[in-house]
Structure formats: C-alpha cells, structure tokens
Enzyme design. Structure first.
Site, PDB file in Angstrom:
ATOM      1  N   LYS A  87     -40.421 -23.280  18.260  1.00 56.86           N
ATOM      2  CA  LYS A  87     -40.796 -24.638  17.902  1.00 56.86           C
ATOM      3  C   LYS A  87     -41.517 -25.278  19.109  1.00 56.86           C
ATOM      4  CE  LYS A  87     -36.798 -27.411  19.296  1.00 56.86           C
ATOM      5  NZ  LYS A  87     -37.511 -28.425  20.079  1.00 56.86           N
ATOM      6  N   ASP A 116     -35.431 -21.113  15.473  1.00 57.61           N
ATOM      7  CA  ASP A 116     -34.732 -22.354  15.810  1.00 57.61           C
ATOM      8  C   ASP A 116     -33.355 -21.938  16.316  1.00 57.61           C
ATOM      9  OD1 ASP A 116     -33.268 -24.690  15.940  1.00 57.61           O
ATOM     10  OD2 ASP A 116     -34.069 -25.524  14.087  1.00 57.61           O
ATOM     11  N   HIS A 117     -33.136 -22.046  17.626  1.00 58.04           N
ATOM     12  CA  HIS A 117     -31.922 -21.477  18.201  1.00 58.04           C
ATOM     13  C   HIS A 117     -30.650 -22.110  17.640  1.00 58.04           C
ATOM     14  CE1 HIS A 117     -32.352 -24.995  20.856  1.00 58.04           C
ATOM     15  NE2 HIS A 117     -31.064 -24.894  21.055  1.00 58.04           N
ATOM     16  N   LYS A 121     -26.521 -20.280  16.261  1.00 55.72           N
ATOM     17  CA  LYS A 121     -25.190 -20.582  16.779  1.00 55.72           C
ATOM     18  C   LYS A 121     -24.124 -20.163  15.761  1.00 55.72           C
ATOM     19  CE  LYS A 121     -26.720 -24.392  19.708  1.00 55.72           C
ATOM     20  NZ  LYS A 121     -26.400 -23.732  20.981  1.00 55.72           N
ATOM     21  N   GLU A 155     -26.829 -35.546  23.865  1.00 55.82           N
ATOM     22  CA  GLU A 155     -27.038 -34.928  25.165  1.00 55.82           C
ATOM     23  C   GLU A 155     -26.742 -35.946  26.259  1.00 55.82           C
ATOM     24  OE1 GLU A 155     -30.588 -32.181  25.516  1.00 55.82           O
ATOM     25  OE2 GLU A 155     -31.198 -33.379  23.788  1.00 55.82           O
ATOM     26  N   ASP A 174     -38.459 -33.598  18.809  1.00 51.98           N
ATOM     27  CA  ASP A 174     -37.746 -32.649  19.660  1.00 51.98           C
ATOM     28  C   ASP A 174     -36.446 -32.156  19.032  1.00 51.98           C
ATOM     29  OD1 ASP A 174     -37.546 -31.240  22.211  1.00 51.98           O
ATOM     30  OD2 ASP A 174     -35.846 -32.566  22.612  1.00 51.98           O
ATOM     31  N   HIS A 179     -33.874 -29.223  14.383  1.00 49.96           N
ATOM     32  CA  HIS A 179     -32.469 -28.843  14.504  1.00 49.96           C
ATOM     33  C   HIS A 179     -31.571 -29.568  13.510  1.00 49.96           C
ATOM     34  CE1 HIS A 179     -33.768 -26.712  17.923  1.00 49.96           C
ATOM     35  NE2 HIS A 179     -33.645 -27.652  18.826  1.00 49.96           N
ATOM     36  N   LYS A 279     -30.648 -38.794  24.045  1.00 47.79           N
ATOM     37  CA  LYS A 279     -30.451 -38.378  25.429  1.00 47.79           C
ATOM     38  C   LYS A 279     -29.733 -39.489  26.196  1.00 47.79           C
ATOM     39  CE  LYS A 279     -34.239 -35.079  25.867  1.00 47.79           C
ATOM     40  NZ  LYS A 279     -33.316 -33.961  26.145  1.00 47.79           N
TER      41      LYS A 279
END
Length: 435
Positions: A87, A116-117, A121, A155, A174, A179, A279
C-alpha cells in the site's frame, strides 16, 4: 542454538543473489531477465516460478510491471509469475482506478497480490474462526443482539521522521482507508461458502459495497478529523504535528479520524460501527469491541453490566469477554467479571509475523489475505467523500498529545448515550489504568 541451525542458515544464504538495475529504466530490466535465466539453468529449475515484491515508492507501481512485461517476465508459460504490491494502492479513487488499469495491462488479477500487513496478523484471521466455528457466538452476531461495534487503531508515536510523506497522506489514507476498513469487513462479513480466496474475498467485497454512502449530513455530524498539538506527556514535552520535521507550518493534514459508519444489509441494519485511528494517542493498541444489548429483564437489565467481547489485535494479542455475575452477599446486584485468553499463553506455538505469513501465502499462491481490486475500489469509493470534505477549513479539530483525540470524537458517541472504551496496553487491565 541447535547445531543444525547454522547449516540451514548457510544453505539458505548460498541461494541468495543480487542484481542491481535502474528500476526506472525499462531497458535495464534485460539484466534481470538474463540473470533469472542463468539461475534457472544453474539450479536446473523445471518451472521458473517468480515472485516480484515491489517494496518500492508508489511512483514505481505502474512502471515496474510495464518493464517486467516488456521483457516477458510476466509470462506464465514456464511457471507462475506473481506481483506483490505494498500500500498505498492509489491516492484517491481516480488514481486507484488508473493504477489498477495500468497494472492489469501487464498482469492478470490472479497474479497480483496487494499486501496489507494487518490481514496477516493472527488475531485478525482469528476473527473468522472465532465467529464461524463457535455456535455460541455466530447466532448473536447481528442487529438483534449487538448494540454497537468499536474498532480502534491507536498509536502513541507521532510521524517521527516521516513528516514529509505523512503530510501528503494523513490518517484517512494511511490507516482508515485500508487497515481499518478491512478489519470492519472481516467483523461484518457473512460466512464464506468455502475457505478459499475467492469465497472469502467475495464476502469482504459485499460488506464494503454495503457501507452506507457518506452524505453531507454524515460528514458534518458523524465524522471527526483531528490534528495533535504539543503537550507534556509523562514528564516529556511532545511537539505538535505542525512542529514535526517536514510538515508545513499551516498544514491541515489530519492525524486522527473518528467515524460512525453503518452497513446497510439484513445482518447489520441500524447497528453503528464507531471507527477511530490516530497518532499521539495514550497508547499503541488495535482492537475490536463488540457491545451486546442489555437484557430486557426489567430488574436485571437496570443493574447488569454491559456484555462486551474484546478482540485485541495488538499488542498483548488475545480475547476478553465481560459479563455479569451476582455480587457476594445479600441482594441480587450484578458485578462485571472477565474471562480472557492470551496468545502469549500458547508457549509451544510459534506465530509467524504478519509479513512472514503473507509472503509465505504469496509463494504458495494463496490470495485469501490479500486485497482484491474490487475491494480496493470499494474502499476508495467510500472514503472519497471524506477526502473531498477535509478541504473544508472547519473540518479539523485539535487534540493534545497523550489524549484520546478531539473532544468532538467523544461527543460523537455521547450523543447516542454511548462511550468509547479507553484501552490499556495490557488487555486485562481496567479501563482506567495508568497508560
């Protein structure tokens, strides 16, 4: 370390090769084609299966496939050829559609793996097993028993040294567009007919296409965009977003997104999905919280604690269920108790990292956990009104570093007589622990 490990490592290293090319120069790919031919002859490969991993700047996502195609490196006559793309898959709806067309000019959809990591998971994948393999949960997974759903991707870190990149991206692109919408789809999807890539991804797309389109009223009243400002946090001053290196002094890039979304289908009609990401929030945590409706009993319904199912994606991966039991002593007052499971307790089980799992799947030709082109387009179609709206000068709110976002985000739930869960780093800590 076991004696065999260095031997295995050395054998692996002996099969690593490096070929430098100018990825922007189509003619330079002849060096890569020649080197692959030499390796195939050296190792006597019967099939020249090749995986191209584009861990590159997005500006090369259309250049590299075209250059590979120019030298026949997309041809599957002598073995499969696959392309992994990181991405972002585009910058907005129009650019995503253009990129999709350019890549499909040279590679077919079955050859393309959009990584897409988050989908790699273990706890994200376990959403499906948890739902569809347990008869005690799946019958409750609908509008009749669920009051609302929370999805949080928080985050603690700021943009660090990525200010230049992030200022052109923002939290919507982002985190939210990819995600969190993918996690939402996995929470909301119907049971797939089979456990394979096509069936699983068909159901994901159906959810994304059922998301209620965001109209002007939604953008004004159900969306909160924020940007962090400087603040003292745990004895340290953290500077605001506009003071970060590479960020414009007057930047209006959002570092926080909070949204009330709806899935317009039979299962979820009327159930709000509250999604937030940001964030410089109090801690790093990603989780899904299923809030069940209170019992209709006129006595216990007033005093019983809310039933919650918390699926922690990171960190301290696990699952926690909250329900009510009688307090010891006289009367029938209910007290909240919790049952929990931690993946860390599976000491004998080694979990692959998200990237290890996804790269292995790509090598094995399993596209189940990779985004399909229609899913990517559906996400951008849903998000595009937000991208347009955030140009409004009144669309951005400030929030101090170390807080859970703008006050307006709390108001989003308080208007519905609900509240965000304030998670801690550890899954089993109370909601009001020291973060």
């Amino acid at each position: 370390m076991e004696k065999t490990e260095p031997e295995i490592l050395n054998a692996f290293i002996d099969h690593l090769h490096y070929q430098a090319i100018n990825t922007s120069d189509t003619q330079d790919y002849s060096k890569l084609a020649t080197r692959l031919d030499q390796l195939a002859d050296q190792y006597k490969f019967e099939q020249r299966n090749t995986l191209f991993y584009l861990a590159t700047p997005p500006s090369l996502y259309s250049v590299i496939p075209a250059s590979l195609s120019a030298h026949g490196l997309n041809d599957e006559k002598d073995g499969w050829k696959r392309l992994i793309i990181e991405k972002p898959f585009g910058y907005d709806l129009a650019s995503a559609q253009k990129l999709d067309e350019e890549i499909h000019d040279h590679f077919q959809e079955h050859q393309i793996y959009r990584i897409d990591h988050y989908l790699g998971k273990e706890t994200v994948q376990n959403l499906l097993v948890f739902r569809f393999s347990n008869a005690m949960f799946e019958p409750l997974w609908n509008r009749n028993f669920i009051d609302y759903v929370e999805i949080t991707g928080a985050e603690f870190l700021g943009v660090e040294e990525r200010g230049g990149y992030y200022d052109g991206s923002g939290a919507v692109r982002d985190m939210f567009q990819n995600h969190l919408l993918q996690v939402l789809a996995m929470v909301g999807m119907e049971p797939p007919a089979q456990i394979n890539a096509d069936s699983m991804r068909d159901e994901v797309v159906k959810v994304l296409q059922c998301l209620k389109p965001l109209d002007e009223d939604d953008l004004r009243n159900n969306l909160v965009l924020g940007q962090y400002t400087g603040s003292d946090v745990r004895g340290e001053f953290l500077k605001g977003y506009r003071e970060e290196p590479g960020v414009a002094d007057d930047s209006r890039t959002e570092t926080y997104v909070g949204l009330k979304a709806y899935i317009n289908n039979w299962r979820w009609n009327g159930v709000p999905f509250y999604v937030r990401t940001g964030k410089r929030l109090p801690t790093r945590v990603t989780e899904v919280v299923i809030h069940f409706k209170r019992t209709p009993h006129p006595v216990f319904g007033q005093n019983a604690p809310e039933n919650k199912l918390i699926i922690r994606i990171q960190p301290d991966e696990g699952i926690q269920m909250s329900f009510g039991l009688k307090e010891p002593g006289a009367g029938f007052n209910a007290k909240e108790v919790k049952m929990n499971f931690h993946y860390a307790s599976l000491e004998e089980t080694q979990m692959l990292t998200a990237y290890e799992r996804l790269l292995l799947d790509a090598l094995n030709g399993d596209a189940t956990l990779f985004a399909r082109s229609d899913a990517v387009e559906a996400c951008w179609q849903y998000v595009q009104p937000i991208l347009d709206f955030k140009q409004d000068p009144q669309a951005l709110f400030g929030y101090a570093c170390g807080t859970w976002g703008p006050k307006e985000s709390d108001d989003l739930l308080q208007r519905d007589e609900r509240a965000w869960r304030f998670p801690c780093k550890n899954l089993t800590d109370t909601d009001y622990c020291e973060l």
